[in-house]
Design a protein around this motif. Sequence first.
Motif, PDB file in Angstrom:
ATOM      1  N   TRP A 164     -97.066  34.049 -20.227  1.00  0.00           N
ATOM      2  CA  TRP A 164     -97.507  33.747 -18.864  1.00  0.00           C
ATOM      3  C   TRP A 164     -96.383  33.814 -17.834  1.00  0.00           C
ATOM      4  CZ3 TRP A 164     -97.225  30.360 -22.960  1.00  0.00           C
ATOM      5  CH2 TRP A 164     -96.232  29.387 -22.882  1.00  0.00           C
ATOM      6  N   PRO A 167     -96.235  37.328 -14.241  1.00  0.00           N
ATOM      7  CA  PRO A 167     -97.518  37.193 -13.538  1.00  0.00           C
ATOM      8  C   PRO A 167     -98.494  38.335 -13.811  1.00  0.00           C
ATOM      9  CG  PRO A 167     -95.704  36.665 -12.062  1.00  0.00           C
ATOM     10  CD  PRO A 167     -95.095  37.230 -13.314  1.00  0.00           C
ATOM     11  N   LEU A 203    -101.874  36.499  -7.726  1.00  0.00           N
ATOM     12  CA  LEU A 203    -100.855  36.807  -8.732  1.00  0.00           C
ATOM     13  C   LEU A 203    -100.079  38.064  -8.363  1.00  0.00           C
ATOM     14  CD1 LEU A 203    -103.009  36.060 -11.895  1.00  0.00           C
ATOM     15  CD2 LEU A 203    -100.983  34.772 -11.200  1.00  0.00           C
ATOM     16  N   ASP A 207     -96.061  38.362  -7.822  1.00  0.00           N
ATOM     17  CA  ASP A 207     -95.253  39.373  -8.500  1.00  0.00           C
ATOM     18  C   ASP A 207     -94.416  40.158  -7.490  1.00  0.00           C
ATOM     19  OD1 ASP A 207     -94.496  41.155 -10.761  1.00  0.00           O
ATOM     20  OD2 ASP A 207     -95.725  42.623  -9.683  1.00  0.00           O
ATOM     21  N   TYR A 314    -100.115  26.800 -11.715  1.00  0.00           N
ATOM     22  CA  TYR A 314     -99.201  27.855 -12.156  1.00  0.00           C
ATOM     23  C   TYR A 314     -98.572  28.550 -10.956  1.00  0.00           C
ATOM     24  CZ  TYR A 314     -97.734  32.453 -13.852  1.00  0.00           C
ATOM     25  OH  TYR A 314     -97.011  33.597 -14.107  1.00  0.00           O
ATOM     26  N   LEU A 315     -99.381  28.910  -9.974  1.00  0.00           N
ATOM     27  CA  LEU A 315     -98.868  29.610  -8.793  1.00  0.00           C
ATOM     28  C   LEU A 315     -97.851  28.770  -8.036  1.00  0.00           C
ATOM     29  CD1 LEU A 315    -102.060  31.305  -7.298  1.00  0.00           C
ATOM     30  CD2 LEU A 315    -100.082  32.466  -8.291  1.00  0.00           C
TER      31      LEU A 315
END
Length: 330
Positions: A164, A167, A203, A207, A314-315
């Motif tokens: 993970w 991204p 995502l 990135d 997560y972000l």
Amino acid sequence: MKTCNTSWWRRVAIGVMSVAMGIVIGGCGSSAPTNEGKLPVVASVYPVYDVAKQVGGDKIALTLLVPPGSEPHDWEPSSSDLMAIGKAKLFLYNGAGLEPTEKIVTKDVLRDAKAIELSKAVRVLPMPHEDSEGEMAKESAPSAVDKSADGHEHDHGGNDPHVWLDPTNVMLETDAVVKAFSEADPANAEYYKKNGEAYKEKLAKLDAQYQDWAQGVQQKNLVVTHEAFGYLAHRYGLHQLGIMGISPDAEPTPEKMARIVAFVKANGVKAIFSEELVNPKLAEAIAKEAGVTVYMLNPVEGLTKEQMDKGATYLSVMEENLATLKKAMP
């Protein structure tokens, strides 16, 4: 007379209690959230949980097995964990050696739940062996089994499970989750698809932000507490050097510690990265010896309860990581 009064008061008390309980039960029934009609999903670790939450939204009843603040490499499923898996319709797990699959992905545990291994959606990297310039070539290649300080062995099967931290891998995993949810709950397939597309756009933006930063970095050595950042390094052209192995409890030898100090000094490394869920003493010892600074970099293996209560994702954690990298590796 006394008996009559006692009996009367008893009847009054019972009546009052019945009315009160009726009010409480009625209130709970009207205001408490319910999972009725939602797709029951169990996720093993936080990175999997977060993807499921982003895609599933309010159409799923989602359970996370590894508790907040716990190190997933050390996790052993409890009997209640196994029961939760068996009651779900879908069981999502990372795979690639992160979880003890021999205990959780069995017919007896799964029952009617369908198991989805998210790492199968991406290209899994092998465990790191040495740095790209051969500076640490004297260090023997790590075994596929790391032994933690508590004596538990964690078999990674020769793979790096931290997929993970790229991204673009999470984008592929998002597609896999959309597919799984849509097949299990066709009535809400369009909802899952829209959520997945919206999440992948975020995502992709993340990135791009990492790519922009990495292009300007001159010193590419990423010295970390444990080798969780191989996918991030691979994606953005960095070189990861871990004080410990894939498992954060795999203690390094004094010889390796000395070689890392020498490497940091010889290559102009200005930062060493530790983690919230790992004791920073080794990173601090090397940083002190080498005259550099320790920064916190989150491998997003698991968030603390406080982070989750505050709505971290997560972000948001990866954005915080990027801010740290920009400061530590300008």
